[in-house]
Design an enzyme around this catalytic site. Sequence first.
Site, PDB file in Angstrom:
ATOM      1  N   ARG A  53       0.876  -1.181   0.000  1.00  0.00           N
ATOM      2  CA  ARG A  53       0.000   0.000   0.000  1.00  0.00           C
ATOM      3  C   ARG A  53       0.906   1.223   0.000  1.00  0.00           C
ATOM      4  O   ARG A  53       2.129   1.105   0.085  1.00  0.00           O
ATOM      5  CB  ARG A  53      -1.008   0.022   1.158  1.00  0.00           C
ATOM      6  CG  ARG A  53      -0.784  -0.894   2.297  1.00  0.00           C
ATOM      7  CD  ARG A  53       0.431  -0.518   3.079  1.00  0.00           C
ATOM      8  NE  ARG A  53       0.352   0.877   3.504  1.00  0.00           N
ATOM      9  CZ  ARG A  53       1.374   1.642   3.757  1.00  0.00           C
ATOM     10  NH1 ARG A  53       2.603   1.190   3.629  1.00  0.00           N
ATOM     11  NH2 ARG A  53       1.229   2.899   4.140  1.00  0.00           N
ATOM     12  N   GLY A  54       0.290   2.397  -0.052  1.00  0.00           N
ATOM     13  CA  GLY A  54       1.077   3.605  -0.203  1.00  0.00           C
ATOM     14  C   GLY A  54       1.128   3.939  -1.688  1.00  0.00           C
ATOM     15  O   GLY A  54       1.453   3.070  -2.515  1.00  0.00           O
ATOM     16  N   ALA A  55       0.797   5.183  -2.026  1.00  0.00           N
ATOM     17  CA  ALA A  55       0.646   5.537  -3.438  1.00  0.00           C
ATOM     18  C   ALA A  55       1.881   5.205  -4.284  1.00  0.00           C
ATOM     19  O   ALA A  55       1.746   4.560  -5.336  1.00  0.00           O
ATOM     20  CB  ALA A  55       0.282   7.025  -3.555  1.00  0.00           C
ATOM     21  N   ARG A  90      -7.330   0.051  -6.729  1.00  0.00           N
ATOM     22  CA  ARG A  90      -7.428   1.084  -5.695  1.00  0.00           C
ATOM     23  C   ARG A  90      -7.761   2.415  -6.357  1.00  0.00           C
ATOM     24  O   ARG A  90      -6.899   3.037  -6.979  1.00  0.00           O
ATOM     25  CB  ARG A  90      -6.083   1.234  -4.928  1.00  0.00           C
ATOM     26  CG  ARG A  90      -5.650   0.054  -4.082  1.00  0.00           C
ATOM     27  CD  ARG A  90      -6.500  -0.145  -2.828  1.00  0.00           C
ATOM     28  NE  ARG A  90      -6.531   1.003  -1.949  1.00  0.00           N
ATOM     29  CZ  ARG A  90      -5.567   1.321  -1.084  1.00  0.00           C
ATOM     30  NH1 ARG A  90      -4.491   0.577  -0.982  1.00  0.00           N
ATOM     31  NH2 ARG A  90      -5.680   2.380  -0.302  1.00  0.00           N
ATOM     32  N   GLN A 201      -1.904   1.468  10.206  1.00  0.00           N
ATOM     33  CA  GLN A 201      -0.630   1.493   9.477  1.00  0.00           C
ATOM     34  C   GLN A 201       0.463   2.217  10.255  1.00  0.00           C
ATOM     35  O   GLN A 201       1.640   1.958  10.045  1.00  0.00           O
ATOM     36  CB  GLN A 201      -0.792   2.173   8.106  1.00  0.00           C
ATOM     37  CG  GLN A 201      -1.702   1.430   7.152  1.00  0.00           C
ATOM     38  CD  GLN A 201      -3.105   1.986   7.162  1.00  0.00           C
ATOM     39  OE1 GLN A 201      -3.582   2.477   8.187  1.00  0.00           O
ATOM     40  NE2 GLN A 201      -3.778   1.897   6.043  1.00  0.00           N
ATOM     41  N   ASP A 242      -2.032  10.787  -0.830  1.00  0.00           N
ATOM     42  CA  ASP A 242      -2.430   9.887  -1.912  1.00  0.00           C
ATOM     43  C   ASP A 242      -2.716  10.645  -3.188  1.00  0.00           C
ATOM     44  O   ASP A 242      -2.653  10.091  -4.276  1.00  0.00           O
ATOM     45  CB  ASP A 242      -3.639   9.056  -1.491  1.00  0.00           C
ATOM     46  CG  ASP A 242      -3.232   8.056  -0.435  1.00  0.00           C
ATOM     47  OD1 ASP A 242      -3.065   8.465   0.726  1.00  0.00           O
ATOM     48  OD2 ASP A 242      -3.023   6.876  -0.778  1.00  0.00           O
ATOM     49  N   ASN A 252      -5.379  12.435   1.879  1.00  0.00           N
ATOM     50  CA  ASN A 252      -4.486  11.515   2.591  1.00  0.00           C
ATOM     51  C   ASN A 252      -5.350  10.673   3.519  1.00  0.00           C
ATOM     52  O   ASN A 252      -6.558  10.865   3.627  1.00  0.00           O
ATOM     53  CB  ASN A 252      -3.400  12.280   3.355  1.00  0.00           C
ATOM     54  CG  ASN A 252      -2.297  11.366   3.877  1.00  0.00           C
ATOM     55  OD1 ASN A 252      -1.852  10.460   3.191  1.00  0.00           O
ATOM     56  ND2 ASN A 252      -1.876  11.584   5.115  1.00  0.00           N
ATOM     57  N   LYS A 253      -4.725   9.746   4.186  1.00  0.00           N
ATOM     58  CA  LYS A 253      -5.416   8.820   5.086  1.00  0.00           C
ATOM     59  C   LYS A 253      -6.402   9.568   5.983  1.00  0.00           C
ATOM     60  O   LYS A 253      -6.107  10.639   6.501  1.00  0.00           O
ATOM     61  CB  LYS A 253      -4.377   8.097   5.937  1.00  0.00           C
ATOM     62  CG  LYS A 253      -4.912   7.056   6.880  1.00  0.00           C
ATOM     63  CD  LYS A 253      -5.706   5.947   6.204  1.00  0.00           C
ATOM     64  CE  LYS A 253      -4.944   5.303   5.087  1.00  0.00           C
ATOM     65  NZ  LYS A 253      -5.770   4.323   4.324  1.00  0.00           N
TER      66      LYS A 253
END
Lengths: 365, 365
Positions: A53-55, A90, A201, A242, A252-253
């Site tokens: 995960r993570g852009a 995603r 995370q 993101d 973002n998250k």
Amino acid sequence: MRRNTETIRSIARDPATGIVTIIDQTQLPHRFVLVPLTSMAQAAHAIRAMLVRGAPLIGATAAYGVALAMRADPSDGALAGSLDVLGRTRPTAVNLMWAFARMRDALARLSPSARPDAAMALADAIAEEDVALCRAMGAHGVALIDSIARRKAGRVNILTHCNAGALATVDIGTATAPIYAALDKGLDIHVWVDETRPRNQGASLTAFELLSAGVPHTVIPDNTGGHLMRQGLVDLVIVGTDRVAANGDVANKIGTYLKALAARDNGVPFYVALPSPTLDLTLASGDLIPIEERGGEEVSHMSGLTAQGTIETVRVVPDGSPVANFGFDVTPARLVTGLITERGVIAANRTALVAAFGDRESRAA
Amino acid sequence: MRRNTETIRSIARDPATGIVTIIDQTQLPHRFVLVPLTSMAQAAHAIRAMLVRGAPLIGATAAYGVALAMRADPSDGALAGSLDVLGRTRPTAVNLMWAFARMRDALARLSPSARPDAAMALADAIAEEDVALCRAMGAHGVALIDSIARRKAGRVNILTHCNAGALATVDIGTATAPIYAALDKGLDIHVWVDETRPRNQGASLTAFELLSAGVPHTVIPDNTGGHLMRQGLVDLVIVGTDRVAANGDVANKIGTYLKALAARDNGVPFYVALPSPTLDLTLASGDLIPIEERGGEEVSHMSGLTAQGTIETVRVVPDGSPVANFGFDVTPARLVTGLITERGVIAANRTALVAAFGDRESRAA
């Protein structure tokens, strides 16, 4: 990420064997498991099930996914099919679309027989570019930490949300790049790590990689940052993103916006680490960024390590209570002190973004 | 709390048997267990280990704790000893000090032989007063919900943090009193329930009691409220409080301040339900409220129900990563739209608080 004396990339292709390997992040922080990716379907699963995960890491994994598809079948149909399957894994990650545009543009003009090697070489290049971007962000961002260290006694306290670390990228991380650079420079730093519910995370990944690298840190519930800022215990916030819209709004998250509000209320600088592939100049405002809704079990259940050493999932919400799980929020540009990019620290507005990255505007088309 | 067709108080003394019973809230939402309290030590343990929690319920439990001590030994020494032991169980809860002042003042002037019955009668009275306070807050607070219901189409969305519900009081709750009143009035409401890490009182307790009572609700991670407010999905916020200072600053469960900031940023009314025993006019400002730090295992571990139906505790932070656990934060009065009290909805400032409750100022001395 740093592990003992080694550096292990979040995705790596062995030059000798050609095998692509990822770290299965769903098993962190309790088990460190490397997983080979041998097909496009495995790459898509790894993205969808958040083994990666993570852009930036999603972008690199998608690129390798296309390359693995080409290795199996380099036809036009397989190329279009792989872009279609991987593209739906995603929805929020703009890097994925950007990696795709590059793969498609480069591969479509080649004969099928030339595609497998070219695709793998291009995926390698995308991964290497990500490492270089993070190093450049680290070099620019560390100056912000250094400037605080020069004017205050004692350690510099940095708060971060989610994981925009080595594990969110190919290596080093975006929000963590300045932190690792500060560590290498011998600056006295300490990181407040938001646990980052619902997927944790921060507690699972950021804490794990900081612990592995020897960075002083403390894990806190997401509710804590406002109190810490009111007490003067946070010198700056650095988060990842993101997607950033042309006006500087930051997706973002979920929960990032709340920390930005607290930072503003307490005069704490709030920085967003933005590698340019995450910038989307085609979107006028953050309000246009689609917000992913994820499965409710991420909220209603939690996984962790039992006293017996097994990984167990437990229900933490009453059976019968509905839950909601929005993956991201949008922090308005007005709350962002600056964007740490590979081309320097710039303001979060259209003028500054176009000045710095206008030459890349056609890229996401 | 409402359970099927019954009402079960969070602490109750059976008039026939004299037995004091609590709900063991550490086992909720998975198991509903009633526990008898037969000694002062059990009452102190119930408060310290959070079998009971919530400022009003802590106050009532402490009062019963003193009464149980008097039943065992009504001497001056036992009275002083019980106040000392119970007084050190939870430092932030002002209700506890207030209940003590009443118990001490009433009992000190009685002969030891008169103390057991008088102490139990006074504890009963403190519990009954809490129920009456909550009913009055419900009557005043429901007008705020009703007024929104009259001007908007569809349901009224209320966000709450932690548990200031029936389970935080003897019955009905403080922040939930207007919600239960709205339900009884037939208003179309829906409650966003912050899960409230690290102890998850929202997911475990608020969701449980709303589910039991048939109130439509959705459990959300604490990170979510800001996004919901930006999307127009929250009409008002109602939270409880552990202590309100004379200037209207509000100490409440960690994370409350972040929701108040988001409410202000989005024009959402932010109300605090304040029964007057929770008001501390002796404190000039919220900055003087001591903030309890609790054990790290509340952050590093989570408990829940396994698929096999057992309650299991799992570690969610890497072994070796430090954690911090601040129990409360302070929301500045400037972010509070109004205080829902038993004497009406008032402004969060010294003038309004003294006008409404100045007659009770000497109470906490």
